[in-house]
Design a protein around this motif. Structure first.
Motif, short mmCIF file in Angstrom:
data_model
loop_
_atom_site.label_atom_id
_atom_site.label_comp_id
_atom_site.label_asym_id
_atom_site.label_seq_id
_atom_site.Cartn_x
_atom_site.Cartn_y
_atom_site.Cartn_z
N ASP A 1 35.11 84.42 18.02
CA ASP A 1 35.56 84.38 19.16
C ASP A 1 36.29 83.53 19.59
O ASP A 1 36.03 82.27 19.11
CB ASP A 1 34.09 83.94 20.29
N HIS B 1 34.83 78.99 19.33
CA HIS B 1 35.07 78.98 20.88
C HIS B 1 34.18 77.62 21.46
O HIS B 1 34.26 76.87 21.06
CB HIS B 1 33.80 80.27 21.63
N LYS C 1 44.22 81.37 25.18
CA LYS C 1 44.73 82.33 25.04
C LYS C 1 44.94 83.27 26.16
O LYS C 1 46.08 82.45 26.60
CB LYS C 1 43.71 83.04 24.36
CA CA Z 1 37.14 85.24 23.51
#
Ligand code: CA
Ligand code: SGN
Length: 535
Positions: free
Chosen positions: A37, A202, A366
């Motif tokens: 992730d 993450h 992101k």
């Molecule tokens: Ca992600």
């Protein structure tokens, strides 16, 4: 003749001619789909960036060496849930119904794992899930998933039997659970498809006990664009994903309240430190004490810029340390396959749900269609069919995975899939690959405040439209401006390219059955109510 990795028939004395069905069964590959992730392309050493060199990922690189590295691999929507939905269905979000986090994925629609299950595969899902509360509706013979985003330490695990908190480090637990399923829980008479999803790397980037100090003394190169002023890029001016402004000093950067203190600074989110056992907590505090004391002593004398750079280093050190555990995990899976005669006939994929910013433009997170988050790492091995050391330059997208797995498994690809099987591409026989990509990000207003936008990218240019309560276009010549600092939308020199790309967007929206844009321009986000854990 080998069936799904069991040696039973390989040793049968008299060679009997295999019936066609059996022969096909013998060739059906197992599939292990490993997805982490938020793993940036630059943080996979196989891609050759300085960050990868400084924080190598030898086990992920092994997959590329054994098979293929995709140098132009992209997502359809740079966000967790939408990316997972695209991966499972091979379709864009407007078709699979999952466009932003907080929606509930309809697990009864065609997914590659369900289709393989229908054709006799045994299936399992282990790790982060994040598209629905449970994999109900999906045809998984076995599943153990993290609750929501999952925690780095002592996470809550959800299974058919309920919720249980387990003590330990999540990345390592995912590895153990995976090996246990492979070794002693799966039906060994069937080929298998396994979804292995890591939470790491993450946010909030908490390394394993053995790696908290792995990069403590390493200074990573600060990106040229770290102090970007976002001139000419209106949407970028409004984002909230800046390392030195928006990262939480406690929760994200593990900055403590003062010299000698161990409490994190203002921690507005789940108090993750409180999850640690006293032993874990003592080890954790000790690992950060000296570095935090140094910062607390010097902070008052540092300029804003010095503080911003200190924060970048802390961010990178922790982020990359969490990746070390992921890389160890990949190594264990690969070793297991080797040791159990599963190496040849198993497809192993390593990818991330999207890319991530490592300080470019000053950012973490992101969402944007800029290269760092639009791209995602992708390596794959399948020794029986893919030549070792292959490099693919063509632009692939996460909607291509589902049709690829289906074709390798000999299962029909549903007609409404948007992605394209990469099997020919990998065999070197494809001569007509796509030359442009479509992207659409919907999650606004929401955390990090990245505006809704769609766009197209071809081999050289990118055109993006930010359309929600604004009407802003951005155009980049990636050859001349790979860092996407100069929005050339109003440069007359590019008028022809821009016109061409606008037409290309319409063509792609049409090809992918995108409803008319008017429907999206003002549509509110509807976060669905998730079923409660007890339901
Ligand atoms: Ca992600
Ligand atoms: C959490 C994170 C955000 C992140 C989203 C989505 N905050 O809200 O920084 O953008 O998830 O990430 S956190 O501190 O609570 O982790 S995604 O990868 O799941 O889409």
């Amino acid at each position: 003749l080998m069936v799904a990795g069991t040696l039973s028939q390989a040793v049968s004395a008299a060679p009997i001619e295999a019936a066609p069905a059996e022969a096909a069964e013998a060739q059906r590959p197992n599939i292990i789909y490993i997805m982490s992730d938020d793993h940036a392309v630059r943080a996979v050493s196989a891609y050759g960036d300085i960050i990868g060199e400084m924080a190598p990922t030898p086990n992920i690189d092994r997959i590329a060496e054994n098979g293929v590295r995709f140098d132009n691999s992209f997502v359809t929507n740079s966000l967790c849930g939408p990316s997972r939905a695209a991966m499972f269905t091979g379709k864009f979000g407007h078709k699979n119904g999952f466009m932003y986090n907080g929606q509930v994925f309809d697990g009864t629609q065609d997914t590659w794992t369900n289709l393989l299950h229908d054709e006799g595969y045994t299936t399992a899902a282990i790790g982060k899930w994040h598209i629905n509360l449970t994999p109900d509706g999906f045809k998984f013979d076995h599943w153990e998933i993290l609750n929501d985003q999952g925690e780095y330490y002592n996470p809550d695990w959800i299974t058919k039997d309920g919720v249980e908190t387990e003590i330990g480090y999540t990345t390592d637990m995912i590895t153990q659970k995976t090996i246990t399923w492979l070794d002693s829980q799966r039906d060994k008479d069937k080929p298998f498809a396994l979804i292995m999803h890591h939470k790491a790397p993450h946010r909030n980037w908490m390394p394993a006990p053995e790696y908290t100090q792995l990069f403590a003394d390493v200074e990573f190169p600060v990106p040229e664009t770290y102090f970007d002023d976002y001139e000419g890029r209106v949407a970028a001016q409004g984002q909230e994903m800046n390392i030195y402004r928006d990262a939480q000093e406690g929760h994200d950067l593990k900055m403590t309240t003062g010299v000698g203190e161990t409490e994190w600074r203002k921690d507005i989110w789940p108090h993750l430190l409180e999850r640690l056992t006293p032993e874990q907590r003592a080890e954790w505090d000790a690992a950060y004490q000296e570095r935090n004391d140094y910062m607390n002593k010097n902070e008052a004398n540092w300029s804003e810029e010095e503080m911003a750079i200190w924060k970048y280093q802390r961010y990178m050190q922790d982020y990359l340390a969490t990746i070390r555990s992921v890389d160890d995990s990949v190594g264990e899976v690969l070793d297991y396959l080797k040791a159990n005669d599963l190496h040849e006939n198993t497809i192993v994929v390593y990818t991330s749900d999207q890319g991530f910013y490592l300080g470019e433009h000053g950012w973490f997170d992101k969402r944007f269609m800029y290269e760092e988050s639009f791209r995602t790492p992708l390596v794959m091995q399948y020794p029986a069919r893919i030549k070792a050391g292959t490099v693919v330059e063509e632009m692939v997208q996460n909607i291509d995975y589902a049709p690829t797995f289906l074709e390798y498994a000999g299962v029909e690809i549903p007609a409404d899939v948007d992605g394209v099987s990469m099997v020919d591409l990998l065999a070197g026989t494809n001569e007509d690959w796509r030359t442009s990509l479509y992207y659409h990000f919907y999650e606004f207003p929401a955390i990090h405040r990245v505006q809704r936008h769609y766009g197209v990218r071809d081999e050289r240019y990118k055109l993006m439209h930010f359309y929600f309560r604004m009407d802003e276009w951005e155009f980049y010549d990636l050859e001349k401006d790979p860092q996407e600092m100069n929005n050339a939308y109003n440069d007359p020199k590019y008028a022809k390219e821009i016109k061409r790309l606008k037409a290309e967007i319409l063509k792609l929206q049409n090809q992918y059955d995108m409803p008319p844009m008017e429907e999206w321009v003002r549509a509110p986000l509807r976060r669905q109510r998730k079923p409660r854990l007890s339901e």
